[in-house]
Design an enzyme around this catalytic site. Structure first.
Site, short mmCIF file in Angstrom:
data_model
loop_
_atom_site.label_atom_id
_atom_site.label_comp_id
_atom_site.label_asym_id
_atom_site.label_seq_id
_atom_site.Cartn_x
_atom_site.Cartn_y
_atom_site.Cartn_z
N PHE A 50 -42.84 28.24 -13.00
CA PHE A 50 -42.63 27.05 -13.82
C PHE A 50 -43.78 26.05 -13.65
CE2 PHE A 50 -40.10 26.08 -9.91
CZ PHE A 50 -40.74 24.92 -9.52
N SER A 303 -40.85 20.02 -2.86
CA SER A 303 -40.92 21.47 -2.63
C SER A 303 -40.55 22.26 -3.87
CB SER A 303 -39.99 21.82 -1.48
OG SER A 303 -39.51 23.14 -1.62
N LYS A 304 -41.40 23.23 -4.15
CA LYS A 304 -41.21 24.08 -5.32
C LYS A 304 -39.88 24.84 -5.23
CE LYS A 304 -44.34 26.66 -8.17
NZ LYS A 304 -45.62 27.23 -8.43
N ARG A 305 -39.50 25.20 -4.00
CA ARG A 305 -38.28 26.00 -3.83
C ARG A 305 -37.02 25.14 -3.71
NH1 ARG A 305 -38.57 28.21 0.92
NH2 ARG A 305 -40.63 27.41 1.34
#
Ligand code: GLU
Length: 326
Positions: A50, A303-305
């Site tokens: 994304f 954070s991407k996660r």
């Protein structure tokens, strides 16, 4: 390394693309006709998932600086990691940039075409360009093949950890840096995969001065890592390091605005530019976007996660006015 071996390496690296020299390539990238002070900026996402909200931040600065100086804002898609590439990700980048009124002057457009004379703007289509620069380094003795296996590299890291040494491919852990022609020939005869590595001449004990446009004057240790320049997989694409230094030179970027996680690599990028005999780039390292941790952990990197807010789609879905998000 002898010429016969060099030629064999060039042949293996160039599978399916023609071998050109730098002069031919550079002739296709003339200086831009812009007024003094005009900045050429570039936003260079990788299509691996994304669009991160930090990307919108970088793209905004790129567009703003280019616009207010009468320059150009480029979108370059860094798709050199074919294993991590996600289908549809590059189209999503273009669509979401457009929603935020951040469509680039040059690079991939909504209708799938490319604008601009300094392309291609998709790195996977620039293989013969990187190859020309990699060969230049090989011929000058500033690059060499490395046949180390993943296990050998892991063992080197373990050894460094046990000795409390810096990790990385340098010194006694640069396993293929000083190997004989016979060793290289045997590895080639055996069909072993290899990466092409940079031969660094830096000294980690010495300091390099860097004037960052945002961070000011910095002194960082010189690079001494023999990093990979061309990967060993079937695509034979470059690593970020070679691709960035070459592309921004050819595309005539005047300022490299990128996340500050790249700051420690800047001495390497200076050394690569020097070895290629091209001017060092001018950098502005931007801060990462932070969040206040809801569980009381204070301020930390988004954070991407963990954080849904990292995804641009989150803001679009929640229907915040995009001006406000910007
Ligand atoms: N592809 C790199 C990234 O996404 C770009 C860094 C740069 O702007 O040079 O971090």
């Amino acid at each position: 390394m002898n010429k016969v071996l060099e030629d064999r390496i060039v042949e293996l690296l160039s599978a399916e693309v023609s071998v050109k020299n730098r002069i031919e390539i550079e002739a296709q990238y003339p200086n831009r006709k812009l007024d003094t002070g005009a900045e050429v900026t570039r936003f260079c996402p990788s299509p691996t998932g994304f669009v991160h909200i930090g990307g919108i931040f970088t793209a905004m600065i790129c567009q703003y600086v280019a616009r207010q100086s009468g320059g150009v804002y480029i979108l370059r898609i860094e798709d050199t990691d074919k294993k991590r590439e996600v289908e549809g990700a590059k189209e999503l980048i273009v669509q979401q940039l457009e929603k935020f009124d951040l469509s680039p002057n040059e690079g991939l457009q909504l209708d799938g075409s490319e604008a601009g004379d300094y392309g291609p703007y998709l790195q996977s289509e620039r293989r013969e360009i990187y190859l020309a620069y990699a060969i230049d380094l090989l011929r000058k003795g500033r690059a060499y093949p490395c046949f180390a296996t993943p296990e050998e590299l892991q063992n080197a890291v373990k050894d460094q950890q046990s000795k409390k040494m810096r990790p990385g491919y340098y010194g006694q852990w640069a396993l293929w840096r000083d190997r004989s022609d016979d060793d290289i020939k045997s590895a080639l005869d055996a069909g072993k995969p290899f990466v092409l590595r940079f031969r660094s001449e830096g000294d980690h004990e010495k300091r390099l001065s860097i004037d960052d446009v945002l961070k000011g004057h910095l002194e960082l240790p010189e690079n001494d890592l023999d990093v990979p320049l061309i990967k060993s997989d079937e695509w034979r694409l470059p690593t970020y390091h070679l691709a960035h230094v070459v592309d921004d030179y050819l595309m005539k970027a005047t300022i490299i605005m990128r996340g500050e996680e790249w700051l420690p690599s800047t001495p390497l990028h200076f050394e690569l530019a020097d070895a290629l005999n091209i001017p060092r780039h001018r950098y502005a390292h931007t801060p990462v976007i932070s969040i206040i941790d809801k569980s009381g952990g204070g301020k930390r990197k988004l954070s991407k996660r963990k954080d849904p807010e990292a995804d641009v789609a989150y803001w679009l879905k929640a229907a915040y006015p995009l001006k406000a998000v910007k």
